[in-house]
Design a protein around this motif. Structure first.
Motif, PDB file in Angstrom:
ATOM      1  N   PRO A  41      16.207 -84.018   8.200  1.00 21.65           N
ATOM      2  CA  PRO A  41      16.149 -82.562   8.109  1.00 21.65           C
ATOM      3  C   PRO A  41      16.224 -82.100   6.663  1.00 21.65           C
ATOM      4  CG  PRO A  41      18.310 -83.278   8.883  1.00 21.65           C
ATOM      5  CD  PRO A  41      17.436 -84.497   8.845  1.00 21.65           C
ATOM      6  N   VAL A  42      15.567 -81.000   6.392  1.00 25.76           N
ATOM      7  CA  VAL A  42      15.534 -80.411   5.051  1.00 25.76           C
ATOM      8  C   VAL A  42      16.185 -79.034   5.101  1.00 25.76           C
ATOM      9  CG1 VAL A  42      13.966 -79.421   3.318  1.00 25.76           C
ATOM     10  CG2 VAL A  42      13.535 -81.706   4.214  1.00 25.76           C
ATOM     11  N   TYR A  43      16.924 -78.679   4.044  1.00 25.42           N
ATOM     12  CA  TYR A  43      17.628 -77.403   3.987  1.00 25.42           C
ATOM     13  C   TYR A  43      17.338 -76.679   2.678  1.00 25.42           C
ATOM     14  CZ  TYR A  43      20.265 -79.639   7.727  1.00 25.42           C
ATOM     15  OH  TYR A  43      20.617 -80.281   8.890  1.00 25.42           O
ATOM     16  N   ARG A  44      17.345 -75.350   2.751  1.00 26.83           N
ATOM     17  CA  ARG A  44      17.198 -74.528   1.552  1.00 26.83           C
ATOM     18  C   ARG A  44      18.536 -74.449   0.832  1.00 26.83           C
ATOM     19  NH1 ARG A  44      13.284 -72.264  -1.150  1.00 26.83           N
ATOM     20  NH2 ARG A  44      13.667 -70.056  -0.767  1.00 26.83           N
ATOM     21  N   ASP A  96      22.352 -75.039  -9.643  1.00 26.34           N
ATOM     22  CA  ASP A  96      23.263 -74.447 -10.626  1.00 26.34           C
ATOM     23  C   ASP A  96      22.588 -73.401 -11.501  1.00 26.34           C
ATOM     24  OD1 ASP A  96      25.242 -76.093  -9.654  1.00 26.34           O
ATOM     25  OD2 ASP A  96      24.906 -77.663 -11.159  1.00 26.34           O
ATOM     26  N   ARG A  97      21.268 -73.462 -11.609  1.00 28.09           N
ATOM     27  CA  ARG A  97      20.529 -72.496 -12.421  1.00 28.09           C
ATOM     28  C   ARG A  97      20.078 -71.291 -11.613  1.00 28.09           C
ATOM     29  NH1 ARG A  97      16.123 -76.613 -14.589  1.00 28.09           N
ATOM     30  NH2 ARG A  97      16.270 -77.112 -12.371  1.00 28.09           N
ATOM     31  N   GLY A  98      20.413 -71.283 -10.327  1.00 30.32           N
ATOM     32  CA  GLY A  98      20.040 -70.161  -9.489  1.00 30.32           C
ATOM     33  C   GLY A  98      18.654 -70.261  -8.889  1.00 30.32           C
ATOM     34  N   SER A  99      17.990 -71.408  -9.064  1.00 26.20           N
ATOM     35  CA  SER A  99      16.645 -71.577  -8.521  1.00 26.20           C
ATOM     36  C   SER A  99      16.735 -72.055  -7.067  1.00 26.20           C
ATOM     37  CB  SER A  99      15.861 -72.598  -9.351  1.00 26.20           C
ATOM     38  OG  SER A  99      15.733 -72.163 -10.690  1.00 26.20           O
ATOM     39  N   TYR A 100      15.756 -71.646  -6.281  1.00 23.98           N
ATOM     40  CA  TYR A 100      15.699 -72.072  -4.886  1.00 23.98           C
ATOM     41  C   TYR A 100      14.979 -73.407  -4.773  1.00 23.98           C
ATOM     42  CZ  TYR A 100      17.170 -67.370  -3.538  1.00 23.98           C
ATOM     43  OH  TYR A 100      17.872 -66.204  -3.389  1.00 23.98           O
ATOM     44  N   GLY A 101      15.420 -74.214  -3.842  1.00 26.58           N
ATOM     45  CA  GLY A 101      14.769 -75.493  -3.597  1.00 26.58           C
ATOM     46  C   GLY A 101      14.990 -75.935  -2.167  1.00 26.58           C
ATOM     47  N   SER A 102      14.339 -77.009  -1.777  1.00 23.66           N
ATOM     48  CA  SER A 102      14.514 -77.609  -0.458  1.00 23.66           C
ATOM     49  C   SER A 102      14.846 -79.076  -0.647  1.00 23.66           C
ATOM     50  CB  SER A 102      13.238 -77.475   0.384  1.00 23.66           C
ATOM     51  OG  SER A 102      12.932 -76.120   0.623  1.00 23.66           O
ATOM     52  N   SER A 103      15.797 -79.575   0.123  1.00 25.43           N
ATOM     53  CA  SER A 103      16.231 -80.959  -0.064  1.00 25.43           C
ATOM     54  C   SER A 103      16.925 -81.457   1.186  1.00 25.43           C
ATOM     55  CB  SER A 103      17.183 -81.041  -1.262  1.00 25.43           C
ATOM     56  OG  SER A 103      17.649 -82.355  -1.465  1.00 25.43           O
ATOM     57  N   THR A 104      16.968 -82.773   1.330  1.00 27.64           N
ATOM     58  CA  THR A 104      17.759 -83.373   2.400  1.00 27.64           C
ATOM     59  C   THR A 104      19.217 -83.435   1.957  1.00 27.64           C
ATOM     60  OG1 THR A 104      17.512 -85.641   1.563  1.00 27.64           O
ATOM     61  CG2 THR A 104      15.780 -84.807   3.035  1.00 27.64           C
ATOM     62  N   LEU A 105      20.115 -83.607   2.906  1.00 32.25           N
ATOM     63  CA  LEU A 105      21.530 -83.724   2.563  1.00 32.25           C
ATOM     64  C   LEU A 105      21.782 -84.964   1.703  1.00 32.25           C
ATOM     65  CD1 LEU A 105      23.279 -82.786   5.949  1.00 32.25           C
ATOM     66  CD2 LEU A 105      22.955 -81.337   3.925  1.00 32.25           C
ATOM     67  N   SER A 106      21.116 -86.068   2.041  1.00 25.79           N
ATOM     68  CA  SER A 106      21.346 -87.300   1.280  1.00 25.79           C
ATOM     69  C   SER A 106      20.902 -87.149  -0.170  1.00 25.79           C
ATOM     70  CB  SER A 106      20.618 -88.477   1.941  1.00 25.79           C
ATOM     71  OG  SER A 106      19.226 -88.239   2.025  1.00 25.79           O
ATOM     72  N   GLN A 107      19.829 -86.387  -0.417  1.00 20.86           N
ATOM     73  CA  GLN A 107      19.374 -86.154  -1.786  1.00 20.86           C
ATOM     74  C   GLN A 107      20.382 -85.318  -2.562  1.00 20.86           C
ATOM     75  OE1 GLN A 107      15.581 -84.423  -0.869  1.00 20.86           O
ATOM     76  NE2 GLN A 107      14.488 -86.376  -0.931  1.00 20.86           N
TER      77      GLN A 107
END
Length: 237
Positions: free
Chosen positions: A160-163, A167-178
């Motif tokens: 699963p991927v989450y938004r 730390d810089r305030g940018s949005y991203g998508s990543s897995t929990l393990s990442q």
């Protein structure tokens, strides 16, 4: 006499089998590609088999239900992910919404498979992907992965991927393990407060062999309802 002739024939057959088994072995290459999708349809649009896409989505959904961080209040959940991204469950707790799924596929391909995939490339892409051997052309790799999965060979896994906001305030998508690999601990979650917390070993599912049927069809499970399913959010960071 008959016995001598029989022995000679047996030896000749053995030699022929040995010679046929000593032919040159075709060169093979390891290929791996990670995809970050927001829906089954987006996955199928990348020319991956629709049943692999559906299976990857269902696996990610199951993993989401199993391991998504749970919080006592929305503020703590929003702090680890994105403001107003978390939802309240039937128990009154808050969990992040599923933002998509990451599909990782890998395996071995032969030189003839590389050549066949290169023949499908546009002229401009084919010329830049080199002559013999295997290049890291994204399009060529995508074709090889698609063909590999269509033939029910090698393996893949999905997560699963989450938004989230970095730390810089940018949005991203990543897995929990990442995110864990980059230092996130999700210490506000109930799992961290009352359990053993998170680790890359507990959040990374095992690879599994391709086992879904009719991989070359676009009309398999998920081609309608699941293919339309999607989540808000952007592309992979």
């Amino acid at each position: 006499m008959k016995r001598s002739k029989y022995v000679q024939l047996s030896m000749a057959a053995s030699v022929a089998m040995a010679i046929s088994g000593c032919g040159p072995t075709e060169k093979t290459y390891a290929v791996q590609k990670k995809y970050n999708f927001q829906s089954v349809q987006q996955c199928a649009d990348e020319k991956l088999p629709v049943d692999v896409c559906s299976d990857a989505y269902m696996t990610a959904l199951t993993e989401h239900r199993r391991m998504a961080p749970v919080y006592d209040n929305q503020a703590d959940c929003d702090a680890d992910f994105v403001a107003d991204w978390c939802q309240q469950d039937s128990a009154g707790k808050f969990i992040p919404r599923l933002g998509g799924f990451e599909l990782t596929a890998d395996g071995q391909v032969t030189q003839s498979q590389v050549d066949a995939a290169r023949a499908q490339l546009p002229a401009s892409e084919a010329s830049s992907s080199g002559g013999s051997g295997f290049s890291t052309s994204s399009l060529l790799t995508g074709l090889l992965i698609g063909n590999m999965l269509s033939n029910n060979r090698n393996s893949y896994y999905s997560e699963p991927v989450y938004r989230y906001r970095d730390d810089r305030g940018s949005y991203g998508s990543s897995t929990l393990s990442q995110r864990i690999a980059k230092g996130s601990t999700f210490y506000r979650s109930n799992q961290a407060k009352y359990g053993s917390g998170y680790s890359t070993t507990t959040t990374r599912p095992a690879k599994k062999p391709i086992s879904v049927a009719s991989s070359t069809s676009r009309g398999g499970f998920g081609s309608k309802a699941s293919a339309r399913s999607g989540w808000g959010g952007g592309s992979s960071s």
